[in-house]
Write an enzyme that holds these catalytic residues in place. Structure first.
Site, PDB file in Angstrom:
ATOM      1  CG  ASN A 249      41.036  15.640   4.025  1.00  0.00           C
ATOM      2  OD1 ASN A 249      41.576  16.753   4.069  1.00  0.00           O
ATOM      3  ND2 ASN A 249      41.347  14.730   3.118  1.00  0.00           N
TER       4      ASN A 249
ATOM      5  CG  ASP B 115      38.423   3.170  -1.958  1.00  0.00           C
ATOM      6  OD1 ASP B 115      37.189   3.052  -2.000  1.00  0.00           O
ATOM      7  OD2 ASP B 115      39.011   3.916  -1.151  1.00  0.00           O
TER       8      ASP B 115
ATOM      9  CG  HIS C 266      40.397   5.630   6.576  1.00  0.00           C
ATOM     10  ND1 HIS C 266      39.956   6.918   6.710  1.00  0.00           N
ATOM     11  CD2 HIS C 266      40.670   5.463   5.266  1.00  0.00           C
ATOM     12  CE1 HIS C 266      39.947   7.509   5.529  1.00  0.00           C
ATOM     13  NE2 HIS C 266      40.376   6.650   4.633  1.00  0.00           N
TER      14      HIS C 266
ATOM     15  CG  HIS D  22      36.367   7.051  -2.993  1.00  0.00           C
ATOM     16  ND1 HIS D  22      36.039   8.377  -2.899  1.00  0.00           N
ATOM     17  CD2 HIS D  22      37.327   6.842  -2.085  1.00  0.00           C
ATOM     18  CE1 HIS D  22      36.773   8.951  -1.962  1.00  0.00           C
ATOM     19  NE2 HIS D  22      37.569   8.039  -1.439  1.00  0.00           N
TER      20      HIS D  22
ATOM     21  CG  HIS E  22      47.321   3.775  -1.248  1.00  0.00           C
ATOM     22  ND1 HIS E  22      47.930   3.612  -0.029  1.00  0.00           N
ATOM     23  CD2 HIS E  22      45.993   3.811  -0.996  1.00  0.00           C
ATOM     24  CE1 HIS E  22      47.006   3.550   0.906  1.00  0.00           C
ATOM     25  NE2 HIS E  22      45.831   3.669   0.363  1.00  0.00           N
TER      26      HIS E  22
ATOM     27  CG  ASP F 130      42.537  12.111   5.093  1.00  0.00           C
ATOM     28  OD1 ASP F 130      42.995  11.527   4.102  1.00  0.00           O
ATOM     29  OD2 ASP F 130      41.449  11.828   5.611  1.00  0.00           O
TER      30      ASP F 130
HETATM   31  O1  EZ4 Z   1      39.496   9.453   0.074  1.00  0.00           O
HETATM   32  O2  EZ4 Z   1      40.708   9.864   3.405  1.00  0.00           O
HETATM   33  O3  EZ4 Z   1      40.742   4.411   1.326  1.00  0.00           O
HETATM   34  N1  EZ4 Z   1      41.056   5.550   1.434  1.00  0.00           N
HETATM   35  C1  EZ4 Z   1      40.335   6.601   1.040  1.00  0.00           C
HETATM   36  C2  EZ4 Z   1      40.882   7.956   1.365  1.00  0.00           C
HETATM   37  C3  EZ4 Z   1      39.820   9.056   1.382  1.00  0.00           C
HETATM   38  C4  EZ4 Z   1      40.364  10.261   2.107  1.00  0.00           C
HETATM   39  C5  EZ4 Z   1      39.351  11.388   2.175  1.00  0.00           C
HETATM   40  O4  EZ4 Z   1      39.824  12.375   3.020  1.00  0.00           O
HETATM   41  O5  EZ4 Z   1      39.292   6.427   0.453  1.00  0.00           O
HETATM   42  O6  EZ4 Z   1      41.920   8.281   0.474  1.00  0.00           O
HETATM   43 CO    CO Z   2      38.622   4.416   0.886  1.00  0.00          CO
END
Ligand code: EZ4
Ligand code: CO
Length: 409
Positions: free
Chosen positions: A37, A217, A319, A219, A122, A323
């Site tokens: 991505n 998450d 994951h 992040h 989500h 993307d």
């Molecule tokens: O932000 O894949 O847990 N999922 C994530 C994703 C990431 C994206 C970044 O390209 O954190 O949504």
């Molecule tokens: Co994530």
């Protein structure tokens, strides 16, 4: 069975995807997802300019040998571009092997260890009523596990909140990469987030009860001590996992988090080899491995990584945002079905336009995914449809703190 062609298809049905198509002299084709991505063209070039010529004439059966050859002969190891390229080749070769055998890929990986793959959806909201509606909508769609992301008072744009407007004026949704010439600038305030988030989980538990598995998450935005504090504050709400609580390039940081909280930890969507997990797994500092099949060297490398994790009772949480193309998603599902230490699978539906380009055969029923029983991965690429959507530059956003300092996004 020799490889006679390796084509790289870049297409942008609502978002950019890079797909590798390998063709053999027996006419069997295999697909691999090479999407990274915001850096799509670098993987396309790596494959087209440096990998495709090396594949010509190779025996398509020799998957392990091809993996080792691409990894070691480059001399320069690891990194997201290299490992996404190797993953695409690896997955395409597994697709070919399974098609040649006339079996769905999971059969070649040892067969099904379960009947379905538990997926999480989500939910998000700018406030509690919007968040509750989003959770109800996901429950109606069949999801039985839900990731919860929320806006935070004092922060304008927070990762993962679908309804907030993006810098292009469109709904932000779950595809944070925006088709803008420069990365969008977002803002961040960890103290405001740490104060607000536990109250949101308290409200969600009060509304939806103790059973529903809830995920969150972080992040990569916290320091170790901040992450420890959040994990502890969330303990009463019994999370399934707290994801990416710190940036985690520094694996030792997780020792500190682990000392302070029993909230389960998931990490690794930005990692690309087993080496990124060596300390995390050996010292049992995490509970779930978040790697994408497409960013961590494909089925061959993921299998080894997850077998290593299994020795420490660490499970998969592959994951699966949008993307990851339907090709990459299918690869994840075949692996999920076969391995013993499956945990949960992330799942976001692709848009109707993306599904026109990629014809999938996986199913989602009552919260469980299944890759289907077509030979190979079970995904076909409509190249004519793909050609209708040329590449468009898109970037992930980045964060600045109130004083202007760049911060992890
Ligand atoms: O932000 O894949 O847990 N999922 C994530 C994703 C990431 C994206 C970044 O390209 O954190 O949504
Ligand atoms: Co994530």
């Amino acid at each position: 069975m020799k490889i006679v062609a390796a084509d790289i298809i870049v297409s942008s049905p609502d978002r950019n995807f890079v797909t590798l198509k390998i063709t053999t002299d027996e006419g069997i084709t295999g697909l691999g997802d090479a999407t990274l991505n915001g850096r799509e063209l670098s993987v396309a070039s790596y494959l087209r300019d440096h990998v495709a010529p090396l594949l010509m004439g190779r025996d398509a059966h020799r998957i392990e040998d091809t993996w080792q050859f691409l990894y070691r002969s480059a001399y320069w190891r690891r990194g997201p571009v290299t490992m996404a390229a190797i993953a695409a080749v690896d997955v395409a070769l597994w697709d070919i092997l399974a098609k040649a055998a006339g079996m769905p890929l999971y059969q070649l990986l040892g067969g099904a260890s379960r009947t379905g793959i538990m997926a999480y959806g989500h939910a998000s909201g700018r406030d509690l009523p919007e968040l509750f509606d989003s959770i109800r909508q996901h429950l109606d769609e069949g999801f039985r596990s839900i990731r919860v992301q929320t806006s935070v008072p004092g922060i304008n744009a927070v990762y993962g909140v679908a309804a907030q407007p993006s810098s292009t004026g469109q709904r932000y949704d779950y595809e944070p990469a925006q088709r803008t010439p420069l990365p969008a600038e977002e803002d961040w305030d960890t103290r405001a987030y740490l104060r607000h988030l536990p109250s949101v989980f308290e409200a969600v538990r009060n509304e939806f009860g103790p059973e529903l598995p809830l995920l969150h998450d972080g992040h990569h935005r916290m320091t170790p001590i901040q992450a420890a504090k959040l994990g502890k504050a969330l303990e009463p709400y019994d999370l399934f996992w707290l994801e990416d609580c710190t940036p985690a390039e520094n694996q030792e940081a997780l020792r500190l988090v682990r000392q302070h909280t029993t909230t389960p930890l998931a990490i690794g969507e930005v990692f690309n080899t087993v080496w990124d997990y060596q300390t995390l797994i050996r010292e049992q500092l995490i509970d779930y491995v978040r790697s994408a099949v497409t960013h961590t060297g494909g089925i061959t490398a993921m299998r080894k990584l997850l077998d290593f994790a299994a020795q420490y009772q660490i499970k998969s949480g592959i994951h699966g945002p949008t993307d990851i193309s339907p090709v990459g998603m299918a690869a994840a599902l075949h692996l999920d079905l076969a391995i013993h230490n499956f945990g949960i699978q992330e799942y976001m539906k692709h848009t109707p336009l993306a599904n026109e380009v990629f014809r999938q055969s996986f199913t989602f029923t009552d919260g469980y995914l299944h890759p289907g029983d077509q030979p190979g991965l079970g995904v076909e690429l409509d190249e004519e449809a793909a050609a209708r959507f040329p590449y468009e530059p898109a970037y992930l956003p980045f964060n600045r703190l109130k004083d202007g300092t760049v911060h992890d996004w």
